[in-house]
Enzyme design. Structure first.
Site, PDB file in Angstrom:
ATOM      1  N   TYR A 146       0.822  -1.216   0.000  1.00 42.10           N
ATOM      2  CA  TYR A 146       0.000   0.000   0.000  1.00 42.10           C
ATOM      3  C   TYR A 146       0.856   1.267   0.000  1.00 42.10           C
ATOM      4  CZ  TYR A 146      -4.047  -2.977   1.143  1.00 42.10           C
ATOM      5  OH  TYR A 146      -5.030  -3.935   1.120  1.00 42.10           O
ATOM      6  N   LYS A 196       3.422 -15.478   4.030  1.00 43.86           N
ATOM      7  CA  LYS A 196       3.299 -16.178   2.746  1.00 43.86           C
ATOM      8  C   LYS A 196       4.709 -16.444   2.233  1.00 43.86           C
ATOM      9  CE  LYS A 196       0.843 -17.582  -0.845  1.00 43.86           C
ATOM     10  NZ  LYS A 196      -0.033 -18.771  -0.787  1.00 43.86           N
ATOM     11  N   ASP A 228      -3.226 -17.852   3.354  1.00 41.81           N
ATOM     12  CA  ASP A 228      -4.392 -18.490   2.724  1.00 41.81           C
ATOM     13  C   ASP A 228      -5.013 -19.512   3.663  1.00 41.81           C
ATOM     14  OD1 ASP A 228      -1.848 -19.516   2.258  1.00 41.81           O
ATOM     15  OD2 ASP A 228      -2.253 -20.307   0.275  1.00 41.81           O
ATOM     16  N   ASP A 252      -5.555  -6.105   6.115  1.00 43.60           N
ATOM     17  CA  ASP A 252      -6.736  -5.434   5.570  1.00 43.60           C
ATOM     18  C   ASP A 252      -7.788  -6.489   5.226  1.00 43.60           C
ATOM     19  OD1 ASP A 252      -8.443  -3.603   4.446  1.00 43.60           O
ATOM     20  OD2 ASP A 252      -7.239  -3.201   2.668  1.00 43.60           O
ATOM     21  N   ASP A 256     -11.364  -7.902   7.588  1.00 41.17           N
ATOM     22  CA  ASP A 256     -12.747  -7.849   7.090  1.00 41.17           C
ATOM     23  C   ASP A 256     -13.394  -9.231   7.223  1.00 41.17           C
ATOM     24  OD1 ASP A 256     -12.706  -5.129   6.357  1.00 41.17           O
ATOM     25  OD2 ASP A 256     -13.898  -5.547   4.568  1.00 41.17           O
TER      26      ASP A 256
HETATM   27  P1  NAD Z   1     -17.865  -1.189   3.533  1.00 42.73           P
HETATM   28  O1  NAD Z   1     -17.034  -1.664   4.659  1.00 42.73           O
HETATM   29  O2  NAD Z   1     -18.235   0.233   3.523  1.00 42.73           O
HETATM   30  O3  NAD Z   1     -19.236  -2.038   3.476  1.00 42.73           O
HETATM   31  C1  NAD Z   1     -19.254  -3.460   3.292  1.00 42.73           C
HETATM   32  C2  NAD Z   1     -20.615  -3.992   3.784  1.00 42.73           C
HETATM   33  O4  NAD Z   1     -20.652  -3.903   5.202  1.00 42.73           O
HETATM   34  C3  NAD Z   1     -21.799  -3.159   3.261  1.00 42.73           C
HETATM   35  O5  NAD Z   1     -22.873  -4.023   2.987  1.00 42.73           O
HETATM   36  C4  NAD Z   1     -22.142  -2.250   4.427  1.00 42.73           C
HETATM   37  O6  NAD Z   1     -23.490  -1.864   4.476  1.00 42.73           O
HETATM   38  C5  NAD Z   1     -21.756  -3.120   5.629  1.00 42.73           C
HETATM   39  N1  NAD Z   1     -21.349  -2.305   6.775  1.00 42.73           N
HETATM   40  C6  NAD Z   1     -20.144  -1.688   6.949  1.00 42.73           C
HETATM   41  N2  NAD Z   1     -20.131  -1.026   8.101  1.00 42.73           N
HETATM   42  C7  NAD Z   1     -21.346  -1.195   8.679  1.00 42.73           C
HETATM   43  C8  NAD Z   1     -21.950  -0.752   9.879  1.00 42.73           C
HETATM   44  N3  NAD Z   1     -21.292   0.028  10.762  1.00 42.73           N
HETATM   45  N4  NAD Z   1     -23.222  -1.131  10.134  1.00 42.73           N
HETATM   46  C9  NAD Z   1     -23.888  -1.924   9.293  1.00 42.73           C
HETATM   47  N5  NAD Z   1     -23.385  -2.386   8.137  1.00 42.73           N
HETATM   48  C10 NAD Z   1     -22.117  -2.029   7.835  1.00 42.73           C
HETATM   49  O7  NAD Z   1     -17.097  -1.627   2.222  1.00 42.73           O
HETATM   50  P2  NAD Z   1     -17.298  -1.137   0.699  1.00 42.73           P
HETATM   51  O8  NAD Z   1     -18.748  -1.005   0.390  1.00 42.73           O
HETATM   52  O9  NAD Z   1     -16.469  -2.055  -0.070  1.00 42.73           O
HETATM   53  O10 NAD Z   1     -16.621   0.295   0.660  1.00 42.73           O
HETATM   54  C11 NAD Z   1     -17.336   1.534   0.696  1.00 42.73           C
HETATM   55  C12 NAD Z   1     -16.342   2.681   0.697  1.00 42.73           C
HETATM   56  O11 NAD Z   1     -15.592   2.678   1.912  1.00 42.73           O
HETATM   57  C13 NAD Z   1     -15.315   2.599  -0.445  1.00 42.73           C
HETATM   58  O12 NAD Z   1     -15.156   3.894  -0.980  1.00 42.73           O
HETATM   59  C14 NAD Z   1     -14.053   2.137   0.247  1.00 42.73           C
HETATM   60  O13 NAD Z   1     -12.918   2.583  -0.432  1.00 42.73           O
HETATM   61  C15 NAD Z   1     -14.192   2.807   1.598  1.00 42.73           C
HETATM   62  N6  NAD Z   1     -13.420   2.214   2.721  1.00 42.73           N
HETATM   63  C16 NAD Z   1     -12.925   3.067   3.652  1.00 42.73           C
HETATM   64  C17 NAD Z   1     -12.263   2.569   4.771  1.00 42.73           C
HETATM   65  C18 NAD Z   1     -11.760   3.542   5.826  1.00 42.73           C
HETATM   66  O14 NAD Z   1     -12.225   4.666   5.902  1.00 42.73           O
HETATM   67  N7  NAD Z   1     -10.813   3.136   6.660  1.00 42.73           N
HETATM   68  C19 NAD Z   1     -12.120   1.189   4.938  1.00 42.73           C
HETATM   69  C20 NAD Z   1     -12.667   0.337   3.990  1.00 42.73           C
HETATM   70  C21 NAD Z   1     -13.330   0.844   2.874  1.00 42.73           C
END
Ligand code: NAD
Length: 369
Positions: A146, A196, A228, A252, A256
């Site tokens: 990254y 890895k 993995d 990362d 998740d």
């Molecule tokens: P996301 O983590 O925002 O969401 C993934 C899934 O999890 C979605 O269905 C969402 O509704 C659910 N979710 C996430 N947090 C939740 C909460 N607190 N309560 C209920 N449901 C929740 O991942 P994405 O959709 O792939 O990414 C959306 C945006 O966020 C992208 O622009 C990405 O780049 C960004 N992002 C930012 C960070 C950060 O600020 N550190 C981290 C990861 C992704």
């Protein structure tokens, strides 16, 4: 009375909604304790880009520089909306990575925790969850792919190409290892080193340095696991883990997955710690699919406040109360929409109601002297 300055970066998508609930909790903490918090809101992420042309504007940098700690909501836009921002100014590249680099917040702690009583939130079978999941992912946060050099263009064959560099030096590995071993020493004295090394030479160095550091922590038992294989093991046998340490990109992705085994990313807070500055943020993104609906789970943001209390303000007891207050809301049979389906026997509550209930529970807890 102790006084702390907190930069509050509500961010994008669900960020403002879950930050609002976290600030309710913080306000109560102030009332219950001999402490005052000076909240310094600042724009960060896509909202900052649209307002100023910069996702991490100078005014926000100045506020963060002054702060004793930074509370950060998620940032980012949906895939389609992101295209409205030039690639290098998009929230992660334009704000998040520069903040991590500026404050050298190299150690990212991501607890993945679900007590047995809340096993019904998880997609895993009850027998796999056993007495509960309670592990911490320690992710190196300012190195690896990254942060390496990036280039792209047209190569000699006239083809579009991209090149990104995965770089670590031994100092970067050593310092995150010390963090992981120290944490493991305080917990179950188990450390899973995720790597890895069968493919990546960066992992060969990673493992070498890990072994050198391990000598200083003879009470900690180390298990080495390929990344993995770790992904599978997190689903099939998560309770074998206590502390897991890994490089930036592995952390990362696997963290998740941590949210996945709990039942929602909404249960994933985190702390990002450097030598001089720390910031606290949910592990997840801005959840554009549910933004503005008052249904997001604010646990991740309130949990990030708890981590801030413990790590930045030396208020571990009050942090424990915050965790307990959130668990108590769930134990009373309430759930946000991410964790349960309607008709599953729980009472569904909104983002705002969850925050209010946590405040009620916390009020009822004995004050910490
Ligand atoms: P996301 O983590 O925002 O969401 C993934 C899934 O999890 C979605 O269905 C969402 O509704 C659910 N979710 C996430 N947090 C939740 C909460 N607190 N309560 C209920 N449901 C929740 O991942 P994405 O959709 O792939 O990414 C959306 C945006 O966020 C992208 O622009 C990405 O780049 C960004 N992002 C930012 C960070 C950060 O600020 N550190 C981290 C990861 C992704």
């Amino acid at each position: 009375m102790k006084h702390y300055k907190i930069a509050v970066l509500a961010g994008d998508g669900i960020g403002p909604e879950i930050t609002r609930e976290a600030l309710k909790v913080l306000k109560l903490i102030e009332e219950r304790n001999d402490v005052s918090f000076e909240l310094m809101p600042a724009a960060f992420g896509a909202c900052a880009y649209f307002a100023t042309g910069d996702a991490f504007p100078q005014a926000t940098i100045d506020i963060c520089d002054q702060a004793d700690a930074i509370l950060k909501g998620p940032i980012g836009l949906s895939h389609e909306e992101s295209k409205k921002i030039p690639i290098d100014k998009q929230p992660e590249r334009g704000a998040l990575l520069p903040m991590r680099r500026r404050y050298n917040t190299y150690a990212n702690f991501r607890p993945v925790s679900l007590p047995k009583a809340l096993a019904h939130f998880s997609p895993l079978k009850a027998e796999i969850i056993g007495e509960g999941i309670d592990l911490v992912i320690v992710r190196e946060l300012v190195g690896g792919l990254y942060f390496g050099q990036k280039e792209s263009g047209i190569n000699e064959q006239g083809l579009r190409y991209v090149k990104e560099t995965l770089e670590y030096d031994e100092l970067q590995i050593r310092r995150i290892m010390h963090q992981a071993f120290k944490l493991a020493s305080k917990r179950r004295k188990l450390l899973h080193n995720i790597h890895k090394s069968n493919v990546l030479k960066s992992s060969v160095l990673w493992n070498e340095v890990m072994e050198e550091v391990a000598v200083e922590y003879p009470d900690v038992t180390v298990y080495n696991m390929l990344v993995d294989s770790a992904a599978t093991a997190l689903c099939l046998n998560p309770t074998q883990f206590d502390v897991m340490v890994m490089e930036n990109m592995f952390g990362d992705i696997l963290s998740d997955q941590g949210g996945g085994i709990l039942g929602s990313l909404g249960l994933m807070p985190s702390a990002c710690i450097g030598d001089d500055k720390a910031y606290y943020e949910p592990s997840h993104g801005s959840a554009p699919d549910i933004a503005g609906k008052n249904i997001a789970n604010p646990y991740s943001m309130i949990g990030s406040v708890a981590m801030m209390l413990e790590n930045s303000f030396d208020m571990a007891d009050e942090a424990k109360n915050v965790w307990a207050a959130m668990q108590a809301v769930f134990s009373d049979g309430y759930s946000t929409a991410d964790l349960s389906k309607a008709g599953s026997g729980v009472t569904m509550i909104s983002t705002e109601q969850f925050g209010d209930k946590v405040v009620e529970k916390l009020k009822a807890m004995p004050k910490v002297s």
